[in-house]
Design a protein around this motif. Structure first.
Motif, PDB file in Angstrom:
ATOM      1  N   ILE A 152       5.721   5.538  -6.081  1.00 33.06           N
ATOM      2  CA  ILE A 152       5.487   5.818  -7.500  1.00 33.06           C
ATOM      3  C   ILE A 152       5.158   7.297  -7.713  1.00 33.06           C
ATOM      4  O   ILE A 152       5.685   7.938  -8.623  1.00 33.06           O
ATOM      5  CB  ILE A 152       4.368   4.898  -8.043  1.00 33.06           C
ATOM      6  CG1 ILE A 152       4.846   3.444  -7.997  1.00 33.06           C
ATOM      7  CG2 ILE A 152       3.954   5.303  -9.454  1.00 33.06           C
ATOM      8  CD1 ILE A 152       3.758   2.414  -8.124  1.00 33.06           C
ATOM      9  N   SER A 201       0.828  -1.193   0.000  1.00 33.11           N
ATOM     10  CA  SER A 201       0.000   0.000   0.000  1.00 33.11           C
ATOM     11  C   SER A 201       0.875   1.259   0.000  1.00 33.11           C
ATOM     12  O   SER A 201       0.499   2.297  -0.531  1.00 33.11           O
ATOM     13  CB  SER A 201      -0.911  -0.045   1.223  1.00 33.11           C
ATOM     14  OG  SER A 201      -1.468   1.194   1.469  1.00 33.11           O
ATOM     15  N   LYS A 242       2.440   3.037  -3.536  1.00 29.45           N
ATOM     16  CA  LYS A 242       1.863   4.091  -4.369  1.00 29.45           C
ATOM     17  C   LYS A 242       2.489   5.465  -4.087  1.00 29.45           C
ATOM     18  O   LYS A 242       2.591   6.297  -4.982  1.00 29.45           O
ATOM     19  CB  LYS A 242       0.346   4.136  -4.272  1.00 29.45           C
ATOM     20  CG  LYS A 242      -0.239   4.257  -2.897  1.00 29.45           C
ATOM     21  CD  LYS A 242      -1.766   4.208  -3.010  1.00 29.45           C
ATOM     22  CE  LYS A 242      -2.448   4.411  -1.675  1.00 29.45           C
ATOM     23  NZ  LYS A 242      -2.461   3.183  -0.849  1.00 29.45           N
ATOM     24  N   TYR A 243       2.976   5.655  -2.858  1.00 29.88           N
ATOM     25  CA  TYR A 243       3.638   6.929  -2.546  1.00 29.88           C
ATOM     26  C   TYR A 243       5.020   6.984  -3.194  1.00 29.88           C
ATOM     27  O   TYR A 243       5.499   8.050  -3.572  1.00 29.88           O
ATOM     28  CB  TYR A 243       3.739   7.125  -1.032  1.00 29.88           C
ATOM     29  CG  TYR A 243       2.383   7.034  -0.376  1.00 29.88           C
ATOM     30  CD1 TYR A 243       1.466   8.068  -0.543  1.00 29.88           C
ATOM     31  CD2 TYR A 243       2.001   5.907   0.328  1.00 29.88           C
ATOM     32  CE1 TYR A 243       0.203   7.981   0.007  1.00 29.88           C
ATOM     33  CE2 TYR A 243       0.737   5.808   0.880  1.00 29.88           C
ATOM     34  CZ  TYR A 243      -0.158   6.844   0.711  1.00 29.88           C
ATOM     35  OH  TYR A 243      -1.402   6.764   1.240  1.00 29.88           O
ATOM     36  N   PHE A 275      -5.235   9.236  -2.172  1.00 30.97           N
ATOM     37  CA  PHE A 275      -4.512   7.969  -1.952  1.00 30.97           C
ATOM     38  C   PHE A 275      -4.620   7.509  -0.500  1.00 30.97           C
ATOM     39  O   PHE A 275      -4.651   6.324  -0.225  1.00 30.97           O
ATOM     40  CB  PHE A 275      -3.025   8.133  -2.281  1.00 30.97           C
ATOM     41  CG  PHE A 275      -2.703   7.961  -3.739  1.00 30.97           C
ATOM     42  CD1 PHE A 275      -3.698   7.746  -4.680  1.00 30.97           C
ATOM     43  CD2 PHE A 275      -1.383   8.005  -4.175  1.00 30.97           C
ATOM     44  CE1 PHE A 275      -3.396   7.588  -6.018  1.00 30.97           C
ATOM     45  CE2 PHE A 275      -1.070   7.842  -5.513  1.00 30.97           C
ATOM     46  CZ  PHE A 275      -2.076   7.643  -6.438  1.00 30.97           C
TER      47      PHE A 275
END
Lengths: 162, 193
Positions: free
Chosen positions: A34, A28, A31-32, B31
């Motif tokens: 990327i 999880s 994504k940071y 996000f």
């Protein structure tokens, strides 16, 4: 020791608060990473990590940096309005939390000191990482020094006017 | 395809870069409810490595791992852009800036940063002391004292219409102007340019 811990977990940890309740595992967190990669590419391609661009900005000889910062703020502002008005939620379905910033004298003194450093290093904290990635490895020293500066602030913050 | 690659390797104009940077604000919120800010990564490193019983560094830094992943990504992005998407031509710097810098002793424009300053050879000289050690210290100390940097205050804070962030941003700029116009000439002379 216990007291110290208790007192400070309740304090807001940073200027970039993480308001998410759900725990995050490694995948999880990817994504940071990327998002950071994309961000770093933009930094280099728009040359905003360049010491020369910062000099141009502070000498008022180019519009580039003002254009980047100004349009970034405008985009952010429009996005936040949309998030608020459409009550957009986070991917975990949580309500998006925006904390108000409190005024402290540190924003004046600290802001000024940061400005002095910004003009000679040609970098704010984000660009420091991109400069290192771009092959200017000596900037690692600047980064370490910035960590030291942060530590010194944390150690003596209670004695500083704020 | 060739056209696309040609376009990518060129330096990107402000109206492309600015909005992309601004989009980081909603991206992080969507996000995972995270507010944009980069200087906090320096604090998390202190908390993770040398908390030394200082209250300011006792918090759950593991919850903020995302921020460290984000800055690691920035470094990787910097590497990718330089290794694979680099601009083949040299950088275009404003004529007036070149003249000002030449007067200060900076005469080479061979990359994004002047090699006359930013090289390992300069580390143990007055140049290194001022430009890396002192400069870095002021960046780290100043942003933490101000509670954020250009990302946390200027972009996130102003996007969210926070007046304390406006104060911080004004003083960021003021510090920069004072350094560039008032102090830099003396410093450059002192370090031997």
């Amino acid at each position: 020791m216990n007291l110290i811990k208790k007192k400070n977990i309740s304090a807001a940890p940073c200027d970039a608060p993480n308001a998410q309740h759900t725990a995050e595992n490694f995948s999880s967190l990817l994504k940071y990473l990327i998002l950071g990669v994309l961000f770093g590419i933009v930094f280099v391609k728009a040359e905003i990590i360049s010491w020369y661009r910062i000099q141009e900005m502070f000498r008022l000889q180019s519009f580039h940096m003002y254009g980047v910062i100004g349009s970034a703020i405008l985009t952010g502002m429009i996005s936040l309005q949309l998030i608020k008005r459409l009550s957009i939620r986070s991917m975990q379905g949580e309500k998006i939390v925006l904390k108000d910033k409190e005024f402290r004298k540190g924003q004046i003194y600290g802001g000024f000191i940061f400005g002095l450093g910004w003009a000679i290093t040609g970098a704010c904290p984000g660009p420091l990482y991109a400069q290192i990635g771009s092959g200017y490895t000596v900037v690692l020293v600047t980064l370490l020094s910035a960590v030291a500066g942060t530590w010194v602030y944390g150690r003596w913050s209670h004695r500083l006017p704020n | 395809m060739d056209q696309l690659i040609n376009w990518i390797v060129q330096p990107w104009p402000w109206y492309v870069a600015g909005p992309l940077i601004g989009l980081t604000v909603p991206a992080l919120l969507i996000f995972g409810n995270k507010s944009f800010g980069i200087s906090s990564s320096l604090r998390h490193m202190c908390a993770a490595c040398v908390p030394a019983n200082i209250p300011f560094f006792h918090y759950d830094w593991k919850k903020e791992l995302w921020n460290l992943m984000f800055v690691l990504g920035i470094a990787i992005g910097g590497f990718i852009a330089t290794a694979f998407l680099a601009n083949p031509d040299s950088m275009v710097i404003a004529e007036a800036t070149q003249q000002d810098l030449a007067a200060l002793g900076i005469t080479q424009y061979d990359g994004l940063l002047p090699s006359q300053i930013f090289s390992w050879e300069n580390l143990f000289t007055a140049k290194g002391l001022v430009f890396f050690v002192l400069g870095g210290f002021m960046v780290g100390f100043g942003t933490r004292y101000a509670g954020g940097c250009t990302s946390g205050h200027a972009i996130m804070g102003l996007s969210n219409l926070q007046w304390p962030s406006l104060v911080a941003t004004i003083f960021f700029m003021l510090g920069g102007f004072v350094m560039t116009h008032l102090l830099m000439p003396f410093i450059m002379q002192w370090v031997g340019f």
